[in-house]
Write an enzyme that holds these catalytic residues in place. Structure first.
Site, PDB file in Angstrom:
ATOM      1  CG  HIS A   6      20.980  31.813  12.678  1.00  0.00           C
ATOM      2  ND1 HIS A   6      19.689  32.049  13.111  1.00  0.00           N
ATOM      3  CD2 HIS A   6      21.381  32.924  11.999  1.00  0.00           C
ATOM      4  CE1 HIS A   6      19.324  33.257  12.726  1.00  0.00           C
ATOM      5  NE2 HIS A   6      20.329  33.810  12.043  1.00  0.00           N
ATOM      6  CB  ILE A  39      -0.936  -0.004   1.237  1.00  0.00           C
ATOM      7  CG1 ILE A  39      -2.007  -1.086   1.088  1.00  0.00           C
ATOM      8  CG2 ILE A  39      -1.573   1.368   1.464  1.00  0.00           C
ATOM      9  CD1 ILE A  39      -2.965  -0.890  -0.072  1.00  0.00           C
ATOM     10  CG  ASP A  92      -0.509  -1.145   8.131  1.00  0.00           C
ATOM     11  OD1 ASP A  92       0.344  -0.584   8.864  1.00  0.00           O
ATOM     12  OD2 ASP A  92      -1.066  -0.571   7.175  1.00  0.00           O
ATOM     13  CB  ILE A 147      -5.812   8.385   5.484  1.00  0.00           C
ATOM     14  CG1 ILE A 147      -4.636   7.418   5.662  1.00  0.00           C
ATOM     15  CG2 ILE A 147      -6.454   8.182   4.108  1.00  0.00           C
ATOM     16  CD1 ILE A 147      -5.018   5.943   5.613  1.00  0.00           C
ATOM     17  CE  LYS A 181       2.640  11.611   2.906  1.00  0.00           C
ATOM     18  NZ  LYS A 181       1.554  10.692   2.834  1.00  0.00           N
ATOM     19  CB  ALA A 217       5.570   3.017   5.787  1.00  0.00           C
TER      20      ALA A 217
HETATM   21  C1  LIG Z   1      -3.535   7.057   1.720  1.00  0.00           C
HETATM   22  C2  LIG Z   1      -2.507   6.543   2.667  1.00  0.00           C
HETATM   23  C3  LIG Z   1      -1.444   7.347   3.027  1.00  0.00           C
HETATM   24  C4  LIG Z   1      -0.488   6.881   3.905  1.00  0.00           C
HETATM   25  N1  LIG Z   1       0.551   7.685   4.240  1.00  0.00           N
HETATM   26  C5  LIG Z   1       1.488   7.233   5.100  1.00  0.00           C
HETATM   27  C6  LIG Z   1       2.613   8.042   5.433  1.00  0.00           C
HETATM   28  O1  LIG Z   1       2.747   9.166   4.962  1.00  0.00           O
HETATM   29  N2  LIG Z   1       3.534   7.534   6.274  1.00  0.00           N
HETATM   30  C7  LIG Z   1       3.404   6.280   6.825  1.00  0.00           C
HETATM   31  O2  LIG Z   1       4.266   5.873   7.582  1.00  0.00           O
HETATM   32  N3  LIG Z   1       2.352   5.498   6.516  1.00  0.00           N
HETATM   33  C8  LIG Z   1       1.410   5.938   5.676  1.00  0.00           C
HETATM   34  N4  LIG Z   1       0.366   5.131   5.341  1.00  0.00           N
HETATM   35  C9  LIG Z   1       0.295   3.777   5.945  1.00  0.00           C
HETATM   36  C10 LIG Z   1       1.233   2.802   5.228  1.00  0.00           C
HETATM   37  O3  LIG Z   1       0.899   2.745   3.872  1.00  0.00           O
HETATM   38  C11 LIG Z   1       1.140   1.444   5.872  1.00  0.00           C
HETATM   39  O4  LIG Z   1       1.388   1.566   7.253  1.00  0.00           O
HETATM   40  C12 LIG Z   1       2.155   0.481   5.273  1.00  0.00           C
HETATM   41  O5  LIG Z   1       1.952   0.319   3.909  1.00  0.00           O
HETATM   42  C13 LIG Z   1       2.085  -0.856   5.983  1.00  0.00           C
HETATM   43  O6  LIG Z   1       3.032  -1.707   5.434  1.00  0.00           O
HETATM   44  P1  LIG Z   1       2.868  -3.290   5.469  1.00  0.00           P
HETATM   45  O7  LIG Z   1       4.123  -3.844   4.885  1.00  0.00           O
HETATM   46  O8  LIG Z   1       2.462  -3.713   6.823  1.00  0.00           O
HETATM   47  O9  LIG Z   1       1.621  -3.612   4.531  1.00  0.00           O
HETATM   48  P2  LIG Z   1       1.169  -3.139   3.081  1.00  0.00           P
HETATM   49  O10 LIG Z   1       1.908  -1.981   2.602  1.00  0.00           O
HETATM   50  O11 LIG Z   1      -0.312  -3.051   3.135  1.00  0.00           O
HETATM   51  O12 LIG Z   1       1.577  -4.380   2.161  1.00  0.00           O
HETATM   52  C14 LIG Z   1       0.965  -5.618   2.285  1.00  0.00           C
HETATM   53  C15 LIG Z   1       1.194  -6.395   1.005  1.00  0.00           C
HETATM   54  O13 LIG Z   1       0.772  -7.731   1.216  1.00  0.00           O
HETATM   55  C16 LIG Z   1       0.142  -8.199   0.031  1.00  0.00           C
HETATM   56  N5  LIG Z   1      -0.722  -9.317   0.438  1.00  0.00           N
HETATM   57  C17 LIG Z   1      -1.772  -9.272   1.287  1.00  0.00           C
HETATM   58  N6  LIG Z   1      -2.301 -10.485   1.456  1.00  0.00           N
HETATM   59  C18 LIG Z   1      -1.564 -11.331   0.687  1.00  0.00           C
HETATM   60  C19 LIG Z   1      -1.619 -12.725   0.432  1.00  0.00           C
HETATM   61  N7  LIG Z   1      -2.499 -13.523   1.020  1.00  0.00           N
HETATM   62  N8  LIG Z   1      -0.710 -13.249  -0.428  1.00  0.00           N
HETATM   63  C20 LIG Z   1       0.219 -12.463  -1.028  1.00  0.00           C
HETATM   64  N9  LIG Z   1       0.305 -11.141  -0.824  1.00  0.00           N
HETATM   65  C21 LIG Z   1      -0.564 -10.585   0.031  1.00  0.00           C
HETATM   66  C22 LIG Z   1      -0.612  -6.982  -0.473  1.00  0.00           C
HETATM   67  O14 LIG Z   1      -0.894  -7.114  -1.862  1.00  0.00           O
HETATM   68  C23 LIG Z   1       0.397  -5.869  -0.173  1.00  0.00           C
HETATM   69  O15 LIG Z   1       1.254  -5.647  -1.268  1.00  0.00           O
HETATM   70  C24 LIG Z   1      -0.595   5.564   4.441  1.00  0.00           C
HETATM   71  C25 LIG Z   1      -1.659   4.744   4.066  1.00  0.00           C
HETATM   72  C26 LIG Z   1      -2.600   5.221   3.192  1.00  0.00           C
HETATM   73  C27 LIG Z   1      -3.720   4.320   2.793  1.00  0.00           C
END
Ligand SMILES: Cc1cc2nc3c(=O)[nH]c(=O)nc-3n(C[C@H](O)[C@H](O)[C@H](O)COP(=O)(O)OP(=O)(O)OC[C@H]3O[C@@H](n4cnc5c(N)ncnc54)[C@H](O)[C@@H]3O)c2cc1C
Length: 479
Positions: A458, A42, A325, A199, A52, A333
């Protein structure tokens, strides 16, 4: 080891998954990562990065409209909404390819498909074209596909998806989640944003800057509910000064859809009102992707839609871990990345330190920006700490005035007895870049004394960090 056997298999290639995979490979583990949709998760594709990029376009547009304030002339100012979105998608695409390159360089095996857990130590991958989530990119070259794989250690990093509230169900056309909000086919004239977390506020800020009439509705009595109340109040005032409409302590109780508009019923302080808008963004939080993974069969503990872990990412099932997450808040992230590194270093037997959630910074990239780390004033008091609070306004900082950004505040909170920095909270220009100074200070267990003796360059905005500390101890200079 057979081609289908690995030391570590990670499910999900978001920032949590791919960073963990790289660290795992660095530690000498034979590593694979399974992804069903898009490398980078995500964050790179639908979250942190593309927002961004959108916000950058909005920011430049805002400055162009205020060129006169800087003695400049900018005429016929406008924007091409399609090009703004295209730029954001191109930024995501570039980073998405970059993740593929990094995984390859580190000899991490990518397996393309939808994963679920089999019996202990087994990951079953199904062809993603048959899954409900259709892949958004072609599998990178050299990837493996559907099959059964064995992993000594399996790390779940499947991320989260938008929370859906009854009555506010997104429909992809009139009621958007962040997916649709990221790629508007055209700019709506009016917009209702439900929820004022990071968000919601970032999208509200973006659309408002692009000329959309935006109303934000927040159920609790401050915007950005996790932030320090004083900082949130300043942010709200600044957003309202720019023209955003904000209703706190208010609830959207119903949505009535017409062909190309939505009428929302808003309840606030015992009164009901109606608001008709072109589009609605539902930004009421996210929930972990814990379904269809086979967690139940293995007896993996979950709570409030997330997998329960300890400070090292370990679930209650030996050999099975969760990070990012899907393992609970804060859903950021950098938390996902750090959690993954700690997890795999612990697996390796290194002296890993458990995650300290109090030291995870949070940033919101609206205009003005908001950034924080540690305890808010209210939380410090509730924890029974005797505190000293320092404040320094942007109005009194030379660099802020030179930049034309003289609105904002840097607030610091110390333990009055020990001088421990308990929290730092900021609102104003570029504070998302400044906050890391205080994160490092907290990580090093710095006291007020050491911060006071630190030399800040500064003229910079960072001088306000120094002044805020000085203020907490009655020594502020420029106020
Ligand atoms: C609009 C928006 C803005 C954001 N802005 C920020 C920010 O500025 N700063 C920040 O720190 N965070 C931000 N976030 C939050 C951030 O995107 C998440 O915290 C982060 O992506 C979490 O990372 P992750 O690796 O846990 O999961 P994710 O990034 O959600 O990745 C999970 C991956 O697992 C894959 N997956 C899921 N299930 C399966 C399965 N069964 N088999 C194979 N693949 C699978 C998915 O396809 C995905 O690619 C934002 C979120 C959103 C929605």
């Amino acid at each position: 080891m057979a081609d289908t056997e690995f030391d570590v298999i990670i499910i999900g290639s978001g920032p949590g998954g791919y960073v963990t995979a790289i660290r795992s490979a660095q530690l000498g583990f034979k590593t694979a990562i399974v992804e069903r949709e898009h490398l980078g998760g995500i964050c790179l594709n639908w979250g942190c990065i593309p927002t961004k990029a959108l916000l950058r376009s909005a920011e430049i547009y805002h400055y162009m409209q205020h060129a006169k304030d800087y003695g400049l002339v900018a005429e016929k100012i406008g924007f091409d909404a399609k090009a703004v979105v295209q730029r954001s998608r191109a930024v995501s695409g570039r980073l998405n390819m970059g993740v593929g390159g990094l995984l390859k360089k580190n000899k991490v095996q990518v397996i393309w498909g939808e994963a679920r857990l089999g019996k202990a130590g087994e990951v079953i991958v199904a062809d993603p074209s048959k899954a409900p989530m259709q892949p958004q990119h072609a599998p990178p070259r050299g990837t493996l596909g559907a099959g059964t794989y064995k992993g000594k250690h399996i790390i779940i990093a499947t991320g989260a998806r938008p929370r859906v509230l009854p009555g506010l169900e997104p429909d992809g056309k009139l009621v958007w989640t962040y997916f649709e909000a990221m790629v508007p086919p055209e700019m709506p004239k009016s917009l209702l944003v439900v929820g004022s977390g990071a968000i919601g506020i970032e999208f509200a800020s973006f659309y408002h800057a692009m000329g959309v009439d935006v109303t934000v509705v927040e159920i609790v009595d401050q915007i950005m509910p996790v932030e320090d109340a004083e900082i949130a109040k300043i942010a709200q005032k600044q957003l309202e000064k720019r023209g955003l409409k904000i209703k706190t302590g208010a609830k959207v109780s119903a949505l009535k859809k017409s062909a190309n508009s939505v009428t929302a019923t808003i309840e606030q302080g015992g009164n009901k009102s109606e608001l008709t808008v072109d589009r609605v963004i539902s930004a009421v939080g996210v929930v972990g992707n814990i379904e269809n993974l086979g967690l139940e069969a293995l007896g993996v503990k979950t709570e409030k839609g997330c997998i329960v872990i300890d400070g090292f990412g370990r679930t209650n099932v030996p050999g099975l871990y969760a990070i990012g997450d899907v393992a609970g808040p804060p859903m950021l992230a950098h938390k996902a990345e750090h959690e993954g590194v700690i997890c795999v270093e612990k697996i390796k037997g290194l002296d890993a330190h458990p995650m300290d959630k109090n030291r995870i910074p949070g940033c919101t990239y609206c205009q003005p920006q908001v950034a924080s780390v540690g305890l808010t004033e209210a939380k410090a008091k509730a924890a029974g700490r005797e505190i000293k609070v320092g404040r320094f306004p942007f109005l009194a900082n030379g660099k802020a005035i030179a930049l034309g950004e003289d609105q904002g505040l840097v607030k610091t909170i110390f333990d009055a007895r020990t001088g421990e920095l308990l929290g730092a909270h900021m609102v104003g220009a570029e504070v998302t870049e400044l906050i890391q100074g205080f994160v490092i200070a907290m990580g090093l267990e710095t006291t007020e004394e050491e911060l006071i003796h630190t030399v800040f360059p500064h003229p910079t905005l960072s001088e306000m960090m120094h002044e805020s500390v000085l203020d907490a101890y009655g020594r502020v200079i420029h106020m």
